[in-house]
Enzyme design. Structure first.
Site, PDB file in Angstrom:
ATOM      1  N   ARG A  18       0.371  -1.001  -0.378  1.00  0.00           N
ATOM      2  CA  ARG A  18       0.109  -0.237   0.118  1.00  0.00           C
ATOM      3  C   ARG A  18       0.866   0.983   0.467  1.00  0.00           C
ATOM      4  NH1 ARG A  18      -5.812  -0.398   1.173  1.00  0.00           N
ATOM      5  NH2 ARG A  18      -6.274  -2.512   0.553  1.00  0.00           N
ATOM      6  N   ARG A  22      -2.857   6.868   0.579  1.00  0.00           N
ATOM      7  CA  ARG A  22      -4.406   7.645   0.814  1.00  0.00           C
ATOM      8  C   ARG A  22      -2.700   8.398   2.221  1.00  0.00           C
ATOM      9  NH1 ARG A  22      -9.026   4.938   3.548  1.00  0.00           N
ATOM     10  NH2 ARG A  22      -7.940   3.310   3.291  1.00  0.00           N
ATOM     11  N   ARG A  31      -7.174  11.928  -5.397  1.00  0.00           N
ATOM     12  CA  ARG A  31      -8.230  11.636  -5.066  1.00  0.00           C
ATOM     13  C   ARG A  31      -8.819  12.553  -5.571  1.00  0.00           C
ATOM     14  NH1 ARG A  31     -12.052   8.767  -4.120  1.00  0.00           N
ATOM     15  NH2 ARG A  31     -12.255   7.146  -2.618  1.00  0.00           N
ATOM     16  N   ASP A  67      -5.863  -2.422  -7.695  1.00  0.00           N
ATOM     17  CA  ASP A  67      -7.124  -3.220  -7.387  1.00  0.00           C
ATOM     18  C   ASP A  67      -7.325  -4.614  -7.149  1.00  0.00           C
ATOM     19  OD1 ASP A  67      -8.338  -1.792  -4.450  1.00  0.00           O
ATOM     20  OD2 ASP A  67      -9.310  -3.713  -4.649  1.00  0.00           O
ATOM     21  N   TYR A 144     -14.801 -11.411  -0.691  1.00  0.00           N
ATOM     22  CA  TYR A 144     -15.271 -10.471  -1.040  1.00  0.00           C
ATOM     23  C   TYR A 144     -16.748 -11.033  -2.021  1.00  0.00           C
ATOM     24  CZ  TYR A 144     -12.052  -7.469   0.615  1.00  0.00           C
ATOM     25  OH  TYR A 144     -11.168  -6.810   1.676  1.00  0.00           O
TER      26      TYR A 144
HETATM   27  O1  CP3 Z   1       0.340  -1.549  -2.660  1.00  0.00           O
HETATM   28  C1  CP3 Z   1       0.163  -0.820  -3.737  1.00  0.00           C
HETATM   29  O2  CP3 Z   1       0.530   0.852  -3.220  1.00  0.00           O
HETATM   30  C2  CP3 Z   1      -0.604  -0.553  -4.478  1.00  0.00           C
HETATM   31  C3  CP3 Z   1      -2.423  -0.349  -4.566  1.00  0.00           C
HETATM   32  C4  CP3 Z   1      -3.081  -1.628  -4.381  1.00  0.00           C
HETATM   33  C5  CP3 Z   1      -4.526  -0.840  -3.245  1.00  0.00           C
HETATM   34  N1  CP3 Z   1      -5.121  -2.217  -3.172  1.00  0.00           N
HETATM   35  C6  CP3 Z   1      -4.999   0.327  -3.511  1.00  0.00           C
HETATM   36  C7  CP3 Z   1      -6.134   0.627  -2.590  1.00  0.00           C
HETATM   37  C8  CP3 Z   1      -3.278  -2.554  -3.234  1.00  0.00           C
HETATM   38  C9  CP3 Z   1      -2.020  -3.407  -3.855  1.00  0.00           C
HETATM   39  C10 CP3 Z   1      -4.627  -3.055  -3.178  1.00  0.00           C
HETATM   40  C11 CP3 Z   1      -4.393  -4.933  -2.489  1.00  0.00           C
HETATM   41  C12 CP3 Z   1      -5.981  -4.774  -1.829  1.00  0.00           C
HETATM   42  N2  CP3 Z   1      -7.367  -4.441  -1.674  1.00  0.00           N
HETATM   43  C13 CP3 Z   1      -5.947  -5.826  -0.941  1.00  0.00           C
HETATM   44  C14 CP3 Z   1      -5.403  -6.785   0.300  1.00  0.00           C
HETATM   45  C15 CP3 Z   1      -3.889  -6.022   0.396  1.00  0.00           C
HETATM   46  C16 CP3 Z   1      -4.005  -6.040   1.785  1.00  0.00           C
HETATM   47  O3  CP3 Z   1      -4.304  -4.667   2.359  1.00  0.00           O
HETATM   48  O4  CP3 Z   1      -4.626  -6.461   2.742  1.00  0.00           O
HETATM   49  C17 CP3 Z   1      -7.811  -5.907   0.062  1.00  0.00           C
HETATM   50  C18 CP3 Z   1      -7.874  -6.702   0.641  1.00  0.00           C
HETATM   51  C19 CP3 Z   1      -8.066  -5.007  -0.975  1.00  0.00           C
HETATM   52  C20 CP3 Z   1      -9.482  -4.505  -1.198  1.00  0.00           C
HETATM   53  C21 CP3 Z   1     -10.070  -3.093  -1.197  1.00  0.00           C
HETATM   54  N3  CP3 Z   1      -9.439  -1.994  -1.446  1.00  0.00           N
HETATM   55  C22 CP3 Z   1     -10.177  -2.064   0.290  1.00  0.00           C
HETATM   56  C23 CP3 Z   1     -10.711  -3.166   1.517  1.00  0.00           C
HETATM   57  C24 CP3 Z   1     -10.433  -1.176   0.349  1.00  0.00           C
HETATM   58  C25 CP3 Z   1     -10.739  -0.040   1.256  1.00  0.00           C
HETATM   59  C26 CP3 Z   1      -9.722   0.066   2.130  1.00  0.00           C
HETATM   60  C27 CP3 Z   1      -9.071   0.904   2.702  1.00  0.00           C
HETATM   61  O5  CP3 Z   1      -7.850  -0.379   2.559  1.00  0.00           O
HETATM   62  O6  CP3 Z   1      -8.104   1.713   2.202  1.00  0.00           O
HETATM   63  C28 CP3 Z   1      -9.803  -0.331  -0.788  1.00  0.00           C
HETATM   64  C29 CP3 Z   1      -9.753   0.636  -1.678  1.00  0.00           C
HETATM   65  C30 CP3 Z   1      -8.526   0.878  -2.071  1.00  0.00           C
HETATM   66  N4  CP3 Z   1      -6.933   0.019  -2.293  1.00  0.00           N
HETATM   67  C31 CP3 Z   1      -7.123   2.276  -1.943  1.00  0.00           C
HETATM   68  C32 CP3 Z   1      -6.556   1.897  -2.087  1.00  0.00           C
HETATM   69  C33 CP3 Z   1      -4.875   3.058  -2.420  1.00  0.00           C
HETATM   70  C34 CP3 Z   1      -7.881   3.487  -0.842  1.00  0.00           C
HETATM   71  C35 CP3 Z   1      -9.341   3.893  -1.605  1.00  0.00           C
HETATM   72  C36 CP3 Z   1      -9.270   5.764  -0.900  1.00  0.00           C
HETATM   73  O7  CP3 Z   1      -8.379   6.277  -1.655  1.00  0.00           O
HETATM   74  O8  CP3 Z   1     -10.549   5.939  -0.229  1.00  0.00           O
END
Ligand code: CP3
Length: 339
Positions: A18, A22, A31, A67, A144
């Protein structure tokens, strides 16, 4: 890439899960103007967000901004990220009819934006920086899909399906696994040097259920994506793996629940380990960050085959300077190792 091949490197490589997200003010600024999905699906924006942490920190790997849910969208279950709520899916997949209604098109047909983003990134990044693609692991994606989004009730629907209709559970898992393999293969073909498989919810299962419901599909990916490279990240479950399984995976991402030394002792030297600083350490202070980073490095030792990372994703409340201190601590410390 040398580390992935267990060759010595001038310093220990570091990237963090990640890393584009944010906690970065430049991410939040972009964003404000674009929806999450629009950013993911527009290569110019996804490239920009991927590069934001690279410019600030000089990390050794870039992970594409995307994602895990894009694959469910390609299978016909669209998603949205809702502020303060997380992922919400348009529907859930719980019955044979739901399963039949999934798209029959190859997933790669609708994920061209991912592959285009990767090919642009590969050209923009210096050759010594690794470019990573990724996908969700079948169990995590099915959680999911079956739940219809984030679960407040501890993913009870998937747990119920596993026992009430194991055949349907297996069909859903196989279908998702096929999609994951095609998606990872296409990412490797379009510029990704390696791919990470996020099994973020593996640790919700007990060991017996992990072996029954998640592990067989991870093994199928390990076999069919040969030669990879794939970083397996079964969060909360890696301590249950056997030596044979780790040998099959070759690259294992681990959370912070056990030390890296534990894994080296249990499984030997012949595989790559990624991890595993507790993400909460990044909220403390510079001195604690340096001390704890060193503890992770020391726990592994100086032999090749360690990719420094957190035990899970960086959280939005981390001050960007703290991340800078972490990268500096890892690079400074390990530079001494080989000189
Ligand atoms: O690692 C990176 O920087 C690459 C980008 C990346 C995102 N999601 C961007 C994102 C990666 C590798 C993911 C993987 C992901 N997505 C996982 C597995 C990784 C983990 O943390 O276990 C999961 C379970 C998801 C599903 C998901 N997407 C969730 C639960 C959420 C919301 C909650 C959160 O953690 O932010 C997202 C949204 C998301 N994916 C954001 C980002 C930067 C935030 C969105 C926003 O800007 O509002």
């Amino acid at each position: 890439m040398d580390t992935l091949a267990l060759r010595p490197t001038p310093r220990r490589p570091i990237w963090v899960m990640r890393q584009a997200g944010r906690y970065l003010p430049e991410y939040r600024a972009l964003r404000k103007r674009h929806a999450f999905k629009e950013m993911v699906e527009t290569p110019a924006l996804a490239v920009e967000v991927t590069l934001q942490p690279m410019r600030r920190y000089g990390l050794d790997a870039a992970i594409i901004f995307s994602d895990i849910l894009v694959l469910l969208a390609a299978l016909g279950v669209s998603y949205e990220i809702v502020e303060d709520k997380g992922p919400v899916l348009a529907r859930s997949i719980r019955t044979a009819e739901d399963f039949e209604s999934l798209s029959h098109e190859p997933v790669t047909d609708s994920l061209g934006y991912v592959y285009e983003t990767l090919s642009i990134l590969r050209k923009e990044l210096p050759p010594e920086v690794a470019l990573l693609g990724f996908a969700g692991a079948p169990w995590t994606l099915a959680s999911y899909a079956i739940e219809g989004g984030n679960s407040k009730g501890g993913f009870s629907a998937i747990r119920v399906l596993l026992d009430s209709d194991p055949a349907l559970f297996g069909k859903i898992m196989d279908r998702i696994t096929d999609g994951v393999i095609d998606h990872l293969q296409a990412q490797l073909a379009n510029g990704a040097d390696a791919v990470q498989l996020f099994d973020s919810w593996a640790g919700m299962l007990n060991e017996a259920d992990f072996r029954r419901a998640a592990l067989p599909y991870l093994k199928r990916i390990a076999v069919e994506l040969e030669p990879g490279p794939v970083i397996f990240f079964p969060k909360g479950a890696s301590q249950w793996l056997t030596k044979e399984e780790v040998d099959q995976f070759k690259i294992l991402g681990v959370d912070g629940s056990q030390s890296l030394g534990f894994y080296r002792e249990k499984f030997g030297q012949d595989f790559v380990l990624q991890g595993n600083l507790d993400p909460a350490i990044l909220i403390t202070d510079m001195q604690t960050i340096r001390t704890e980073a060193r503890a992770v490095l020391d726990s592994h030792g100086s032999q090749p085959g360690h990719i420094f990372n957190l035990g899970h994703g960086i959280t939005p409340d981390v001050p960007p300077d703290h991340m800078k201190a972490l990268v500096a601590a890892v690079h400074e410390h390990t530079f001494k190792e080989t000189t």
